[in-house]
Design a protein around this motif. Structure first.
Motif, PDB file in Angstrom:
ATOM      1  N   PHE A 287       3.231   3.238  -1.733  1.00  7.39           N
ATOM      2  CA  PHE A 287       2.533   2.543  -2.812  1.00  7.39           C
ATOM      3  C   PHE A 287       2.321   3.473  -4.008  1.00  7.39           C
ATOM      4  O   PHE A 287       2.616   3.114  -5.157  1.00  7.39           O
ATOM      5  CB  PHE A 287       1.197   2.012  -2.302  1.00  7.39           C
ATOM      6  CG  PHE A 287       0.455   1.139  -3.284  1.00  7.39           C
ATOM      7  CD1 PHE A 287       0.744  -0.202  -3.388  1.00  7.39           C
ATOM      8  CD2 PHE A 287      -0.527   1.678  -4.105  1.00  7.39           C
ATOM      9  CE1 PHE A 287       0.059  -1.014  -4.295  1.00  7.39           C
ATOM     10  CE2 PHE A 287      -1.214   0.880  -5.017  1.00  7.39           C
ATOM     11  CZ  PHE A 287      -0.913  -0.470  -5.109  1.00  7.39           C
ATOM     12  N   ALA A 288       1.814   4.682  -3.728  1.00  2.22           N
ATOM     13  CA  ALA A 288       1.534   5.635  -4.805  1.00  2.22           C
ATOM     14  C   ALA A 288       2.807   6.002  -5.550  1.00  2.22           C
ATOM     15  O   ALA A 288       2.825   6.104  -6.786  1.00  2.22           O
ATOM     16  CB  ALA A 288       0.867   6.882  -4.237  1.00  2.22           C
ATOM     17  N   SER A 289       3.888   6.208  -4.814  1.00  5.89           N
ATOM     18  CA  SER A 289       5.151   6.601  -5.429  1.00  5.89           C
ATOM     19  C   SER A 289       5.692   5.522  -6.354  1.00  5.89           C
ATOM     20  O   SER A 289       6.099   5.795  -7.490  1.00  5.89           O
ATOM     21  CB  SER A 289       6.179   6.923  -4.345  1.00  5.89           C
ATOM     22  OG  SER A 289       7.447   7.182  -4.898  1.00  5.89           O
ATOM     23  N   VAL A 290       5.674   4.274  -5.890  1.00  5.82           N
ATOM     24  CA  VAL A 290       6.260   3.183  -6.678  1.00  5.82           C
ATOM     25  C   VAL A 290       5.434   2.893  -7.924  1.00  5.82           C
ATOM     26  O   VAL A 290       5.977   2.770  -9.032  1.00  5.82           O
ATOM     27  CB  VAL A 290       6.412   1.916  -5.817  1.00  5.82           C
ATOM     28  CG1 VAL A 290       6.841   0.726  -6.673  1.00  5.82           C
ATOM     29  CG2 VAL A 290       7.427   2.144  -4.701  1.00  5.82           C
ATOM     30  N   VAL A 291       4.131   2.773  -7.787  1.00  3.33           N
ATOM     31  CA  VAL A 291       3.319   2.383  -8.946  1.00  3.33           C
ATOM     32  C   VAL A 291       3.281   3.479 -10.010  1.00  3.33           C
ATOM     33  O   VAL A 291       3.242   3.190 -11.214  1.00  3.33           O
ATOM     34  CB  VAL A 291       1.883   1.980  -8.531  1.00  3.33           C
ATOM     35  CG1 VAL A 291       1.907   0.801  -7.579  1.00  3.33           C
ATOM     36  CG2 VAL A 291       1.109   3.147  -7.941  1.00  3.33           C
TER      37      VAL A 291
END
Length: 612
Positions: A287-291
């Motif tokens: 989640f952190a990587s994509v957003v």
């Protein structure tokens, strides 16, 4: 001078909250002639905190809660991923389980993690929805929030309390307090929004111009990453940005899926449009990587550990050149909260408050006390014996038992971390174990209430957030009060600090010394239990960005205001009077060109000075 919201709080003398119809009463929409509505102003109304239910044996709320507990325990809930109102099919995806912390063989919910493809699709949908949601009138948003508060206070209350008890291991009192705080946030945030919306720029020339400030959401999407330990804060991370005109991707904690799902359902039931908040369970790093790699990221709303907040900050910094905004990062992480006892303190109060602050919810509150400072004159004679006797007798068991003081730690990872601290204490010559120190994971993740005396304030255990049922005690010599306070201010940066004393001079000194190391400072009260609007909380330094949840300040970071100036008597002159140039086109003459040596300007200045 009191803000309008503060004045409303101070003037409230009733325990019954006004209904949502009253909250939007006499909202004034400012028009620019026949043009679109741009600004809304509102009357202020009194507010009050939600009353806690007592759950007495045989009461209606007790029966409803027992029914909800039974339903959750007998039926495993399948929780979907919801993007733009669509509950996505998860065929072929790996099912995850939310378990009971005190009995990890029992499930309460099953869910799947969103893939990168789903996240990218969610970002596009969220950005699209934000454009229309931002045009929704503030009064309409307020209506939805207050309707949701009413639903959670009634229809959904027992289910959310039960899900918080079972899924997050909270006792009845802790779960009920959590849900009441959620109701407060939903009801009071619209009141805080009134306070923000009612701001008017200075207008001292109303005949010639008018200035307006309208609130806008942030362009793009907001990512909300919520914790396990508060159902109320988890929901607030997603809903505060949404109230201000943003669209949100909400990643709930894997350990709080069920309670968060019920809150999400209540918001949909209240009329929140599809896509304004998207419910997206996901693996944390994915989640952190994509957003953080998407150019439309507008902000991150986070509550958790300092380490994770730093990682998020670094990810944003590494991608700063790709964004269309400067993403707003808002985070709270807890820190090292403390109780500082003065020789003038009432020992009974200090002991009772410390036990609650240190051990309720197994010390997993972000405001839990993990350091206790006691003067030598009170330690042996007044505090040590009752502190150890009462703590050692606390009943630690299933969260559903009414006589349970606290239950198990949230998950295996939390247990392993606390177990490592227990071994650290056992082998550290700077630590003396006074009670507890044992753990068991036979059926659940249980740790006994542990109290350890520390002899060196430079030891790591005196600085790190523990987030477990471990209380460190430091006994300071009475004649080293000032030195000890200075050391505390240096090493204990936390959300909340508490001092216990009756000596006014000491309390005044505590206000001075502890001004910067904690976000909230309590006098003769425990570090836990802050109430919305009464004790807004949030800390600075490396424990958070201090937006003060439970106040109008927490809303301001999620708006990008636009100033509008309308002139009724616009100027038509090009030149200023001191220039001595006529605006009469019939007599207009170009000024004489300046010579290279500046002599013409010198003559003009001299002539002007002579005229003056």
């Amino acid at each position: 001078m009191m803000s309008r919201a503060a004045l409303g709080i101070a003037s409230s003398t009733r325990s019954t909250l006004p209904k949502h119809e009253a909250l939007i009463k006499r909202g004034v929409l400012t028009h620019f002639g026949s043009r679109a509505r741009l600004v809304e102003h509102f009357d202020q109304v009194p507010i009050a905190n939600e009353k806690l239910l007592e759950y007495k044996d045989g009461s209606d709320e007790r029966k409803e809660l027992e029914s909800s507990l039974q339903n959750i325990l007998t039926t495993v809930k399948y929780v979907p991923i919801v993007i733009d109102g669509e509950e996505l099919a998860v065929h072929g995806m790996e099912w995850k389980e939310q378990i009971l912390p005190y009995n990890f063989k029992r499930q309460v919910a099953r869910y799947c993690h969103a893939s990168r493809t789903m996240l990218n699709m969610a970002i596009k949908k969220t950005v699209e929805v934000q454009k229309s949601w931002d045009t929704t009138q503030l009064s309409n948003r307020m209506y939805i929030w207050n309707k949701a508060a009413d639903l959670i206070a009634t229809k959904y209350r027992s289910d959310i309390v039960a899900a918080t008890m079972l899924g997050q291991g909270k006792t009845l009192r802790q779960a009920e307090t959590d849900v009441a705080e959620l109701v407060d946030l939903l009801r009071m945030s619209p009141v805080f929004l009134r306070d923000v919306a009612n701001y008017e720029p200075f207008n001292d020339c109303p005949d010639s111009q008018q200035n307006y400030m309208r609130l806008r959401g942030l362009t793009g999407f907001v990512a909300a990453i919520s914790p396990f330990n508060y159902t109320s804060i988890a929901a607030n991370l997603a809903l505060t940005p949404a109230l201000m005109g943003n669209a949100v991707m909400w990643k709930p904690s894997d350990s709080a899926i069920l309670s968060n799902w019920y809150v999400f359902q209540a918001m949909r039931d209240a009329g929140l449009p599809d896509g304004v908040v998207n419910f997206i369970p996901c693996e944390e790093t994915t989640f952190a990587s994509v957003v953080t790699q998407d150019s439309m990221l507008a902000g991150i709303h986070f509550t958790g550990t300092s380490g994770v907040l730093k990682v998020l900050w670094k990810l944003v910094a590494n991608n700063i050149n790709c964004y269309q905004n400067y993403p707003r990062l808002v985070g709270d992480t807890g820190g090292k909260n403390f109780h500082f006892v003065h020789s003038s303190a009432d020992p009974e109060t200090a002991v009772a408050c410390t036990i609650r602050a240190a051990f309720e919810y197994a010390g997993q509150n972000c405001s839990s006390c993990s350091m206790l400072y006691v003067p030598a004159s009170l330690w042996e004679s007044k505090i040590k014996k009752p502190l150890l006797e009462i703590s050692s007798k606390l009943f630690v068991s299933k969260a559903t038992y009414c006589n349970c003081f606290y239950s198990a730690l949230i998950n295996k990872r939390a247990y392993n971390r606390i177990y490592m601290w227990l071994r650290y204490i056992e082998r550290n010559r700077n630590c003396e174990l006074l009670t507890g120190g044992r753990g068991s994971r036979t059926r659940g993740y249980f740790v006994d209430p542990t109290i350890v005396r520390v002899y060196n304030l430079d030891d790591q255990i005196c600085k790190d957030e523990l987030l477990g049922p471990i209380l460190c005690v430091y006994v300071y010599p009475d004649n080293q009060l000032a030195e000890t306070m200075a050391k505390v201010a240096q090493i204990n940066h936390g959300l909340i600090g508490s001092v216990f004393a009756s000596d006014g001079a000491f309390i005044d000194e505590a206000y001075r010394v502890f001004k910067h190391n904690v976000g909230n400072l309590n006098v003769n009260d425990k570090s836990t239990g802050a109430m919305v609007a009464k004790q807004p909380f949030g800390a600075g330094h490396m424990t958070g960005t201090s937006e003060k949840l439970g106040s109008p300040h927490s809303l301001i970071r999620w708006t990008s205001p636009q100033l509008i100036k309308e002139s009724f008597k616009p100027h038509v002159n090009v030149y200023y009077p001191y220039m001595g140039i006529s605006e009469d086109k019939s007599t207009y003459k170009l000024p004489q060109a300046e010579t290279t040596d500046g002599s013409q300007m010198a003559r003009n200045v001299t002539e002007t000075a002579t005229k003056f």
